[in-house]
Design an enzyme around this catalytic site. Structure first.
Site, PDB file in Angstrom:
ATOM      1  N   SER A 133       0.933  -1.282   0.032  1.00 37.53           N
ATOM      2  CA  SER A 133      -0.003  -0.014  -0.008  1.00 37.53           C
ATOM      3  C   SER A 133       0.925   1.482   0.038  1.00 37.53           C
ATOM      4  CB  SER A 133      -0.848   0.066   1.331  1.00 37.53           C
ATOM      5  OG  SER A 133      -0.195  -0.052   2.255  1.00 37.53           O
ATOM      6  N   GLU A 184      -6.509  -1.222  -6.433  1.00 36.84           N
ATOM      7  CA  GLU A 184      -5.740  -0.351  -7.001  1.00 36.84           C
ATOM      8  C   GLU A 184      -4.811  -1.032  -7.785  1.00 36.84           C
ATOM      9  OE1 GLU A 184      -5.465   3.852  -4.459  1.00 36.84           O
ATOM     10  OE2 GLU A 184      -4.755   1.736  -3.467  1.00 36.84           O
ATOM     11  N   ASN A 233      -3.849   5.418   0.015  1.00 33.72           N
ATOM     12  CA  ASN A 233      -3.025   5.764   1.163  1.00 33.72           C
ATOM     13  C   ASN A 233      -2.211   7.016   0.927  1.00 33.72           C
ATOM     14  OD1 ASN A 233      -3.445   3.865   3.293  1.00 33.72           O
ATOM     15  ND2 ASN A 233      -2.376   2.409   2.003  1.00 33.72           N
TER      16      ASN A 233
END
Length: 500
Positions: free
Chosen positions: A121, A154, A192
């Site tokens: 992430s 993502e 993030n």
């Protein structure tokens, strides 16, 4: 359609890895669940049985499908068992060295056609792929927690990722019933990159004495319509996890907002990690809502952002009462009142009352009803107090609005109050990410709505609220704080220049 038939998940003994394995098995793929800990795999096997069992109870899958999905999950502590997999998804902790070592070892085990995917992430896909021996067959595939519930992924390419690899991996996510967005291989991707600094801002606001964690959650949920307040989310994911995210994110970006706040480190050192430890940011202490309110009168000096003409609240005003509410920027001191309420826009309460280095004390309370541009005003009232504001005045102000049905929070007399202080840097980030081609506006908003439960994405919201208005708000906050996160993004500067 996808050519992938056999999938492996590394780190399947952990929460994220286990969720990814559930996604793969539920979608019909033979799924190898790898972890170094057999005990962790056994725990996640029981969790999988429970998860699929609830799906059967709720009519989302048949018992036959449940049994078949569990049968497709193969637990193993031997990497060599992954040799024949078509796709290997890594879901271990955020450590670049360890991830690279894992993929380097897998490169010598798996067949040449195997695609490697990382659920990182914060780390760079290109850096993870370097030295694996197959950087053309590496993709970023960031699932949202909990992966078995959240549909969003993502997807990102490393510099050397081939088009064929990316297309094949993308097709698999669709075949698995997920919804993907494409983002550049930049720190934090979309989710993030927006969330880590925002959560740190929340912790710094608490550390600075702006307000309580409970009031932050109330303000964000009421004012912005978020399904979950940021403090609730931080306690859920774990404050220790937020530390790890900051430590991974800050060295790459050098964004001071991504650096770990001192309060966060102290809380982790004290063992207050959030839900997992039984105590975190939230204390569960909230004041009971008022059931009776004093009578109030209204003095209007101009148009009110909080209560436009025709608002139901205005009809409750009386000719006299112990409370006076000033709308439209007006103010007149009145020591004979229990409370004098002053509507604020971008200014601090001290602009009206003056300041005496924190010794000021009076019956004056600032307030603003949160409103995004020309949208209808929200149900949130932010009350502003100075260090020595009279408690009776504050209680009267709270009662007036709570009895009228508003959600009320109290904060110190700081720039931006609660909502604008926290969300405006995030809007700036989103606008800058557009300039940097991190992702499209649609994908950025879709990521926030699907991954975080927002009712609208940051680009849509700041645009709808007016980029020139965003310029005014951020410029006012920056002029008082000097913090670079409030410097208005290019699109807002352009909008303000066009307005002029």
């Amino acid at each position: 359609m996808t050519s992938i038939r056999k999938v492996a998940v590394c780190g399947a003994g952990g929460t994220m890895g286990a969720g990814i394995a559930l996604v793969a098995a539920r979608a019909g793929y033979e799924t190898y669940c790898f972890d170094l800990s057999a005990d962790a795999l056994a725990r996640q096997r029981k969790a999988a049985q429970k998860f699929f069992g609830r799906s059967v109870e709720k009519g989302r899958m048949s018992q036959e499908d449940c049994d078949a999905a569990l049968g497709r999950m193969i637990d193993t502590t031997a990497l060599t068992d992954l040799a024949d997999c078509d796709l290997v998804i890594e879901g271990i902790f955020e450590n670049l060295k360890v991830k690279k070592e894992l993929f380097g070892e897998l490169n010598g085990i798996c067949k040449d056609s195997t695609i490697f995917a990382s659920n990182t992430s914060t780390l760079s896909i290109t850096e993870i792929a370097a030295g694996t021996g197959r950087d053309d067959r590496m993709v970023g595939m960031h699932f949202c927690l909990p992966a078995q519930v959240m549909k969003l992924i993502e997807m990102s390419r490393g510099i050397n990722t081939s088009d064929e690899t990316f297309a094949t991996a993308w097709a698999w996510t669709e075949a698995a019933g997920q919804i993907s967005v494409e983002t550049q291989d930049k720190p934090g991707f979309i989710l993030n990159a927006l969330l880590v600094p925002f959560n740190n801002d929340v912790i710094r606001a608490i550390e600075a004495g702006l307000c309580t964690a409970e009031d932050i959650d109330t303000a964000i949920c009421s004012g912005l319509g978020y399904k979950m307040g940021p403090c609730t989310l931080l306690d859920l994911i774990g404050l220790d996890t937020q530390v790890l995210l900051g430590e991974a994110f800050y060295p790459i970006t050098l964004d001071t907002r991504a650096s770990v706040p001192p309060l966060l480190r102290r809380m982790v050192a004290a063992g207050r990690l959030g839900n997992k430890s039984g105590g975190g940011l939230l204390t569960a202490e909230k004041a009971a809502k008022a059931t009776e309110a004093p009578a109030f009168s209204i003095a209007s000096a101009g148009d009110s952002r909080s209560f436009p003409a025709g608002d139901d609240f205005l009809s409750a005003a009386q000719g006299e009462g112990p409370v006076t509410i000033h709308l439209g920027g007006g103010f007149a001191a009145d020591a004979g009142k229990t409370a004098v309420l002053v509507e604020l826009d971008t200014e601090c309460l001290g602009v009206h009352t003056g300041e005496d280095m924190g010794r000021e004390g009076s019956n004056v309370v600032g307030f603003a009803r949160y409103r995004n541009g020309s949208d209808a005003p929200s149900n949130l009232i932010e009350l502003v107090r100075q260090p020595a504001t009279d408690d009776a005045a504050l209680a009267a102000a709270r009662a007036v609005f709570e009895v009228a049905g508003f959600d009320v929070v109290v904060c110190a007399d700081r720039p931006g109050r609660i909502v604008d202080r926290l969300v405006r840097p995030k809007y700036n980030d989103a606008l800058r990410f557009l300039d940097e081609s991190l992702a499209s506006a649609g994908d950025m908003d879709r990521t926030c709505c699907m991954g975080l439960g927002y009712p609208d994405g940051p680009v849509e919201r700041v645009t709808r609220g007016g980029l020139a208005r965003h310029y005014d708000v951020t410029t006012a906050i920056q002029s008082m704080t000097g913090l670079p996160g409030y410097a208005p993004a290019r699109a807002a500067v352009v909008a303000k220049a066009r307005e002029a």
